[in-house]
Each structure stands twice: as structure tokens, then as C-alpha cells.
Design a protein around this motif. Structure first.
Motif, PDB file in Angstrom:
ATOM      1  N   PRO A  60       0.911  -1.128   0.016  1.00  0.00           N
ATOM      2  CA  PRO A  60      -0.053   0.168  -0.088  1.00  0.00           C
ATOM      3  C   PRO A  60       0.940   1.125   0.065  1.00  0.00           C
ATOM      4  O   PRO A  60       0.542   2.298  -0.578  1.00  0.00           O
ATOM      5  N   SER A  61       1.947   1.129   0.693  1.00  0.00           N
ATOM      6  CA  SER A  61       2.730   2.439   0.603  1.00  0.00           C
ATOM      7  C   SER A  61       3.554   2.782  -0.744  1.00  0.00           C
ATOM      8  O   SER A  61       3.490   3.960  -1.225  1.00  0.00           O
ATOM      9  N   PHE A  67       0.794   7.375  -6.292  1.00  0.00           N
ATOM     10  CA  PHE A  67      -0.435   8.360  -6.534  1.00  0.00           C
ATOM     11  C   PHE A  67       0.152   9.733  -6.016  1.00  0.00           C
ATOM     12  O   PHE A  67       0.043  10.878  -6.755  1.00  0.00           O
ATOM     13  N   SER A  99       5.379  10.344   6.406  1.00  0.00           N
ATOM     14  CA  SER A  99       4.330   9.734   6.161  1.00  0.00           C
ATOM     15  C   SER A  99       4.639   8.713   4.796  1.00  0.00           C
ATOM     16  O   SER A  99       4.386   7.601   5.022  1.00  0.00           O
ATOM     17  N   PRO A 166      -6.322  16.975   0.822  1.00  0.00           N
ATOM     18  CA  PRO A 166      -5.940  16.799   2.202  1.00  0.00           C
ATOM     19  C   PRO A 166      -7.069  16.092   2.935  1.00  0.00           C
ATOM     20  O   PRO A 166      -8.129  15.943   2.176  1.00  0.00           O
ATOM     21  N   HIS A 195      -8.189   3.080   0.010  1.00  0.00           N
ATOM     22  CA  HIS A 195      -8.183   2.899   1.471  1.00  0.00           C
ATOM     23  C   HIS A 195      -8.683   1.849   1.972  1.00  0.00           C
ATOM     24  O   HIS A 195      -8.813   1.721   3.430  1.00  0.00           O
ATOM     25  N   THR A 199      -2.089   1.755   6.136  1.00  0.00           N
ATOM     26  CA  THR A 199      -2.382   2.344   7.336  1.00  0.00           C
ATOM     27  C   THR A 199      -2.175   3.970   7.354  1.00  0.00           C
ATOM     28  O   THR A 199      -1.911   4.365   6.312  1.00  0.00           O
ATOM     29  N   ARG A 201      -1.129   7.335  10.155  1.00  0.00           N
ATOM     30  CA  ARG A 201      -0.618   7.700  11.441  1.00  0.00           C
ATOM     31  C   ARG A 201      -1.512   8.230  12.322  1.00  0.00           C
ATOM     32  O   ARG A 201      -2.422   9.022  11.712  1.00  0.00           O
ATOM     33  N   SER A 204      -2.664  12.038  11.590  1.00  0.00           N
ATOM     34  CA  SER A 204      -3.544  12.005  10.525  1.00  0.00           C
ATOM     35  C   SER A 204      -5.137  12.324  11.013  1.00  0.00           C
ATOM     36  O   SER A 204      -5.968  12.539  10.487  1.00  0.00           O
TER      37      SER A 204
HETATM   38  C1  HEM Z   1      -9.281  11.509  -1.800  1.00  0.00           C
HETATM   39  C2  HEM Z   1      -8.200  12.118  -1.623  1.00  0.00           C
HETATM   40  C3  HEM Z   1      -7.235  11.346  -0.671  1.00  0.00           C
HETATM   41  C4  HEM Z   1      -6.862  11.876   0.804  1.00  0.00           C
HETATM   42  C5  HEM Z   1      -7.217  13.177   1.409  1.00  0.00           C
HETATM   43  C6  HEM Z   1      -6.023  10.726   1.346  1.00  0.00           C
HETATM   44  C7  HEM Z   1      -5.361  10.803   2.611  1.00  0.00           C
HETATM   45  C8  HEM Z   1      -4.667   9.713   3.025  1.00  0.00           C
HETATM   46  C9  HEM Z   1      -3.928   9.970   4.454  1.00  0.00           C
HETATM   47  C10 HEM Z   1      -4.090  11.179   5.260  1.00  0.00           C
HETATM   48  C11 HEM Z   1      -3.290   8.848   4.735  1.00  0.00           C
HETATM   49  C12 HEM Z   1      -2.411   8.353   5.853  1.00  0.00           C
HETATM   50  C13 HEM Z   1      -1.089   8.913   5.916  1.00  0.00           C
HETATM   51  C14 HEM Z   1      -0.444   9.218   7.024  1.00  0.00           C
HETATM   52  O1  HEM Z   1      -1.012   9.130   8.056  1.00  0.00           O
HETATM   53  O2  HEM Z   1       0.784   8.909   7.052  1.00  0.00           O
HETATM   54  C15 HEM Z   1      -3.538   7.911   3.420  1.00  0.00           C
HETATM   55  C16 HEM Z   1      -3.228   6.775   3.213  1.00  0.00           C
HETATM   56  C17 HEM Z   1      -3.145   5.983   2.037  1.00  0.00           C
HETATM   57  N1  HEM Z   1      -3.817   6.347   1.032  1.00  0.00           N
HETATM   58 FE1  HEM Z   1      -4.792   8.251   0.690  1.00  0.00          FE
HETATM   59  N2  HEM Z   1      -5.972   9.848   0.202  1.00  0.00           N
HETATM   60  C18 HEM Z   1      -6.548  10.157  -0.894  1.00  0.00           C
HETATM   61  C19 HEM Z   1      -6.576   9.229  -1.779  1.00  0.00           C
HETATM   62  C20 HEM Z   1      -5.942   8.133  -2.269  1.00  0.00           C
HETATM   63  C21 HEM Z   1      -5.854   7.645  -3.485  1.00  0.00           C
HETATM   64  C22 HEM Z   1      -6.202   8.187  -4.852  1.00  0.00           C
HETATM   65  C23 HEM Z   1      -4.794   6.467  -3.389  1.00  0.00           C
HETATM   66  C24 HEM Z   1      -4.303   5.618  -4.471  1.00  0.00           C
HETATM   67  C25 HEM Z   1      -4.730   5.506  -5.615  1.00  0.00           C
HETATM   68  C26 HEM Z   1      -4.597   6.440  -1.754  1.00  0.00           C
HETATM   69  C27 HEM Z   1      -3.853   5.485  -1.564  1.00  0.00           C
HETATM   70  C28 HEM Z   1      -3.643   5.524  -0.022  1.00  0.00           C
HETATM   71  C29 HEM Z   1      -2.952   4.249   0.630  1.00  0.00           C
HETATM   72  C30 HEM Z   1      -2.470   2.984   0.056  1.00  0.00           C
HETATM   73  C31 HEM Z   1      -2.601   4.542   2.143  1.00  0.00           C
HETATM   74  C32 HEM Z   1      -1.908   3.764   3.015  1.00  0.00           C
HETATM   75  C33 HEM Z   1      -0.535   4.053   2.851  1.00  0.00           C
HETATM   76  C34 HEM Z   1       0.526   3.026   3.787  1.00  0.00           C
HETATM   77  O3  HEM Z   1       0.105   2.042   4.060  1.00  0.00           O
HETATM   78  O4  HEM Z   1       1.485   3.532   3.714  1.00  0.00           O
HETATM   79  N3  HEM Z   1      -5.161   7.470  -1.280  1.00  0.00           N
HETATM   80  N4  HEM Z   1      -4.257   8.587   2.432  1.00  0.00           N
END
Ligand code: HEM
Length: 327
Positions: A60-61, A67, A99, A166, A195, A199, A201, A204
């Protein structure tokens, strides 16, 4: 008269040829490296599978890294560049710092591919392939990755701060950000389904749980039982603990459960809740959340589209020798 007609025909022809050159240049292809780096895709897949076998949480990271690359200056690997001396790059942006994960995996892939095909394969393509291959190894999801991207030379924190969505975004602010990248409301709702894995943090979650507004310290759109559970996992002031994006399943798997969470007000972020706050978006959420859900197929299409945002091709940009710095 004759002259005017001929010259306007010539002008039209030249303009047509120019447009064609532009579109041909802008085309990516799955066979782009088939003669210049023959075993590229199999080798990247093999390297990534090794990493994911050791640490599944990296998949996922890497998806998120791709992205965040594509949303700032297009998919040009600008997110991988170290910040220029005395300036802030994408790595320092609010949504990225402390992050984003997975940089060292891309460095490893790049080192191994450079040894095999020196100066041929861009970091932008390696990131796009790594995101796909890691999620394929994670299980239940894959998509097509046309290749031929080139690498950018500029990285800016302020651009990332305005181009990355955001977690507190409203439906209209989020859809405006996606629209600026050429993506529709449907693309946004489908891509947010990512999502369902990974994970976040506790950092967030702090505002949503403890200082949402003066009238409501906790975001009232959160399911109250879920909010209490999150507060136990993320005490006030905890910025480092990692919690699962989808709290409802025992192991992290790819499925359409995100949409069920959104409908039950159990998405982690305000941005997740926003996906049901517009009639058209809500309809898309409802369509994903049923047996035989089209989610994975729709996600594959949307990822391919996302991977084409603002790409540099042909003679634009460069093929970086090292992903963290320009040549
Ligand atoms: C709609 C707007 C989006 C917002 C506001 C958003 C916001 C976030 C935030 C705040 C986190 C947690 C980061 C942290 O606390 O370190 C997160 C995690 C994540 N996001 Fe999004 N995201 C969005 C769209 C997307 C899209 C389009 C994708 C992929 C196509 C995506 C994939 C992921 C993944 C896979 C994680 C987990 C990452 C990990 O496990 O390291 N997100 N996102």
C-alpha cells in the motif's frame, strides 16, 4: 485566391502533423522497453515480490507513493528527488513528510535495473511498475502499466501542498483537485477505494478526533462507537502510532470493504466521508458495495488513467541515473 487556398491547406496540414506528433509523443506503451531492456517487467516483478514477501505492508505504501508522484507535476518521479539545498522539495510537503514510505525499495529496483540496462529506464516507470507489482503480490488486484515516462528535474513542497488532497477536504474541494488532474468524480471515488488497505498515522486523525471545531471537538460525521475506538487507538497528542485504514478485517486484504465503511461512517478521514456527501458520488459508492462489485476492474482502469497524468515523454525530461537526484 489560389495561393490563399493552398497556403491555408498547407497550414492545416502542418498543424495536423504537429498535433499528431504531440499525441504520438504523449503515448505510452506496454512494449516501450521490449527492445531496449528486454526482461524489464519480469525483473521488476521479481525484485518487488522479494520485498513484499519480507514486508507486505510496503505494497500500500508504494501504491500511495505512485499516487503522490502523479498528482504533483505528473508521474515524473519528482516525489523521489531529494530536496534541493536550501529549498523544500515534495518530500517535505505536509502530506508526505514522515508519512510516505518505500523510497528505499525504488532505489533498490533502480540499482538492479541500471546494472541490467544502464541509462534506459526512467524512475517514473520503475515507480509505476513497482506500485502495480507490489499490489499484485499483495493479492487480488492488478492493472496495466503502459511505459515510456521520463523523469522530471524539479521538486517543490509548495506545489505538493496545493496539489495533494488533504484528509479534511470537502467533496467540492477534493473533486476540484482531481478535476485539475484530468480525473472525474468517478475516478476519485474509485481511486479512494485504495483506503481499503494500508495504514495511517495517528497524526492524521488528531484534528478529527480532538479539535474538529469549538462546538464539536470530535467530528460529528464519525460513527460515535467508531470514534471512541479510534480515540483508544490514538490518544490525544499521539502522532506516530500506525492504525489500519480498514479496521474491520483481521488481515489487510484487497476488497470493496472501503465502501461499506464509508456508508457506515467508519472511514478514517473526512475525505472518505465526503465520498458519500454528493448524490452522484454516493451512487458510485453504493454500486461498489455489493456482491459481484465492479470495484477491482474499475480501480484497474482508473489506475491506468492516473498513471498517465502529465507524463513527460520523448525528448522531455531525462532518464535519471539515480532516482534521488537529477543527472
Ligand atoms: C481523496 C483524496 C485522498 C486523501 C485526502 C488521502 C489521504 C490519506 C492519508 C491522510 C493517509 C494516511 C497517511 C499517514 O497518516 O501517514 C492515506 C493513506 C493511504 N492512501 Fe490516501 N488519500 C486520498 C486518496 C488516495 C488515492 C487516490 C490513493 C491511491 C490510488 C490512496 C492510497 C492510500 C494508501 C494505499 C494509503 C496507506 C499507505 C500506507 O499504508 O503506507 N489515497 N491517504
Amino acid at each position: 485566391m489560389m495561393y490563399t487556398k493552398m497556403s491555408s491547406q498547407w497550414l492545416l496540414w502542418t498543424f495536423g502533423a504537429f498535433l499528431l506528433a504531440l499525441t504520438v509523443d504523449a503515448q505510452l506503451s506496454t512494449t516501450f522497453y521490449s527492445s531496449s531492456c528486454r526482461n524489464l517487467t519480469a525483473r521488476v516483478d521479481e525484485i518487488i515480490r522479494g520485498h513484499i514477501r519480507r514486508d507486505r505492508t510496503l505494497a500500500p505504501s508504494l501504491l500511495r507513493l505512485h499516487f503522490h508522484d502523479c498528482f504533483v507535476r505528473g508521474c515524473d518521479a519528482s516525489v523521489l528527488l531529494n530536496s534541493p539545498r536550501g529549498a523544500q522539495g515534495e518530500k517535505d510537503a505536509i502530506g508526505n513528510k514522515d508519512s510516505l514510505r518505500g523510497f528505499e525499495i525504488i532505489d533498490d529496483v533502480k540499482t538492479k535495473i541500471e546494472a541490467m540496462c544502464p541509462g534506459v529506464v526512467s524512475c517514473a516507470d520503475l515507480l509505476a511498475l513497482s506500485a502495480r507489482d507490489s499490489m499484485r503480490a499483495f493479492g487480488n488486484i492488478t492493472w496495466s502499466v503502459p511505459l515510456g515516462r521520463r523523469d522530471g528535474t524539479v521538486t517543490s513542497a509548495s506545489e505538493a501542498n496545493s496539489d495533494l488532497p488533504p484528509p479534511f477536504g470537502t467533496f467540492s474541494s477534493l473533486s476540484a483537485i482531481f478535476r485539475r488532474k484530468g480525473l472525474t468524480v468517478k475516478d476519485m471515488v474509485i481511486l479512494s477505494g485504495a483506503h481499503t488497505v494500508g495504514t495511517a498515522r495517528c497524526a492524521s486523525m488528531q484534528t478529527r478526533l480532538y479539535s474538529f471545531s469549538s462546538a464539536n471537538p470530535t467530528d460529528p460525521t464519525l460513527d460515535p462507537t467508531f470514534a471512541s475506538q479510534l480515540k483508544r487507538q490514538c490518544p490525544q497528542g499521539d502522532n506516530t502510532t500506525l492504525i489500519r485504514n480498514d479496521q474491520t478485517k483481521p488481515t489487510d486484504t484487497w476488497d470493496f470493504n472501503y465502501y461499506s465503511n464509508v456508508l457506515r461512517s467508519k472511514g478514517l478521514f473526512g475525505s472518505d466521508d465526503a465520498m458519500k456527501r454528493n448524490p452522484a458520488a454516493r451512487k458510485i459508492v453504493l454500486t461498489q458495495n455489493k456482491p459481484g462489485s465492479p470495484f477491482s476492474a474499475e480501480f484497474a482502469k482508473a489506475m491506468e488513467k492516473m498513471g498517465r497524468i502529465g507524463v513527460l515523454t520523448s525528448r522531455q525530461g531525462q532518464i535519471r541515473r539515480t532516482c534521488t537526484r537529477t543527472n
